[in-house]
Design an enzyme around this catalytic site. Sequence first.
Site, PDB file in Angstrom:
ATOM      1  N   ASP A  22       0.784  -1.243   0.000  1.00  0.00           N
ATOM      2  CA  ASP A  22       0.000   0.000   0.000  1.00  0.00           C
ATOM      3  C   ASP A  22       0.814   1.291   0.000  1.00  0.00           C
ATOM      4  OD1 ASP A  22      -2.552  -0.778  -0.336  1.00  0.00           O
ATOM      5  OD2 ASP A  22      -3.172  -0.619   1.757  1.00  0.00           O
ATOM      6  N   LYS A  25       3.272   1.568  -4.970  1.00  0.00           N
ATOM      7  CA  LYS A  25       4.149   1.115  -6.057  1.00  0.00           C
ATOM      8  C   LYS A  25       3.419   1.041  -7.400  1.00  0.00           C
ATOM      9  CE  LYS A  25       4.800  -2.535  -3.535  1.00  0.00           C
ATOM     10  NZ  LYS A  25       4.177  -2.011  -2.306  1.00  0.00           N
ATOM     11  N   THR A  26       2.202   0.486  -7.377  1.00  0.00           N
ATOM     12  CA  THR A  26       1.465   0.314  -8.631  1.00  0.00           C
ATOM     13  C   THR A  26       0.978   1.668  -9.144  1.00  0.00           C
ATOM     14  OG1 THR A  26       0.859  -1.904  -7.927  1.00  0.00           O
ATOM     15  CG2 THR A  26      -0.422  -0.966  -9.735  1.00  0.00           C
ATOM     16  N   HIS A  85       2.730  -7.036  -0.215  1.00  0.00           N
ATOM     17  CA  HIS A  85       2.106  -7.818   0.852  1.00  0.00           C
ATOM     18  C   HIS A  85       3.018  -8.956   1.316  1.00  0.00           C
ATOM     19  CE1 HIS A  85      -0.772 -10.278   3.007  1.00  0.00           C
ATOM     20  NE2 HIS A  85      -1.653  -9.296   2.936  1.00  0.00           N
TER      21      HIS A  85
END
Length: 390
Positions: A22, A25-26, A85
């Site tokens: 969270d 990065k994306t 994660h």
Amino acid sequence: MPKTAYVRTKPHLNIGTMGHVDHGKTTLTAAITKVLAERGSGTFVPFDRIDRAPEEAARGITINISHVEYETDTRHYAHVDMPGHADYVKNMVTGAAQLDGAILVVSALDGIMPQTAEHVLLARQVGVNHIVVALNKADAGDEELTDLVELEVRELLTAHGYGGDSVPVVRVSGLRALEGDPRWTEAIGALLDAVDTYVPMPERYLDAPFLLPVENVLTITGRGTVVTGAVERGTVRVGDRVEVLGAAVDTVVTGLETFGKPMDEAQAGDNVALLLRGVPRDAVRRGHIVAAPDSVLPSRRFSAQVYVLSAREGGRTTPVSTGYRPQFYIRTADVVGDVDLGERAVARPGDTVTMTVELGREVPLEPGLGFAIREGGRTVGAGTVTAVVG
Ligand SMILES: Nc1nc2c(ncn2[C@@H]2O[C@H](COP(=O)(O)OP(=O)(O)OP(=O)(O)O)[C@@H](O)[C@H]2O)c(=O)[nH]1
Ligand SMILES: [Mg+2]
């Protein structure tokens, strides 16, 4: 219509985003492609094209590594967006094994979190020599707090041998840049400039025999089995004979592509898909190695220098002894191994020890190769092969 062939106009490097879940990065990956697309050097890849598996969309996290491509003024990049994660560190290691440099994404609001530190350690082990830091969510952060986070990140990098004082740290907002806010699109430009200048072009061993660690295996209906990954060394051309180590398969490369563009020859560093003649889908897996025939001799036994992580670093709380059987992460492979500590007999968390390892299956090994040791979903050790023992 025939696909347009890949034209090599700029040096190619492999980079990627890593860091805690969270931290953005994306979002940052999507923002980079958007900013560059607006400069006319690439295609915008929206967030939901990067995290595109139904489970990723439903849970709002990245699970699988995903590749995008873009160009700056001076370089062509393949960019791997890795999951943060804790349950998907396995996939992160595979992504990191292909990188020439990494963008460590740290939320300015949260600072260093467990997978920030774990990813830095793993990157070091799999041979990523250069890191640039993106202090993300700077749009929402308080300046003084962000200064503290920056200090903390520099210390973490220094502790892992990355020279934290000289590492570029760029304050960005992936989210605002995606929205087109000029202050933050400029910050993305500054981040890319830092990557262009700070991550050197690695030496490519073009004359060495071809070797590619398999990252993924796909089937193209009507054409056959395709393996993907970054070429570690050498070159390969359509028509070349290769062997798949791990699968004990001899075959011929019948097609070669990078990001959907056909190429005649792939070389060390390229991120490619190889179409293999007559290889059943089930015969090849992540972790296998495609190599020039008879160029490598895989082995099961090696000696190594290993650091056993302390409990504070997320490692074990109890010692390990001879007979310990964790998983070894070597290149893209994940193999069980028996540990022999010799006369020493036990290693406590925080110790650096020498050990002999017998792997559950043969893999190509060489002195200097880094690896990580994991057990029950966490990283417990980091090591380097010192000798291959038959
Ligand atoms: N305020 C703010 N929020 C952001 C920024 N970047 C990402 N976010 C939010 O942070 C959340 C997580 O973003 P992602 O990009 O999915 O994070 P990630 O690091 O890819 O997460 P994993 O891949 O699951 O580890 C989302 O709700 C984003 O909208 C930013 O720059 N500023
Ligand atoms: Mg993500």
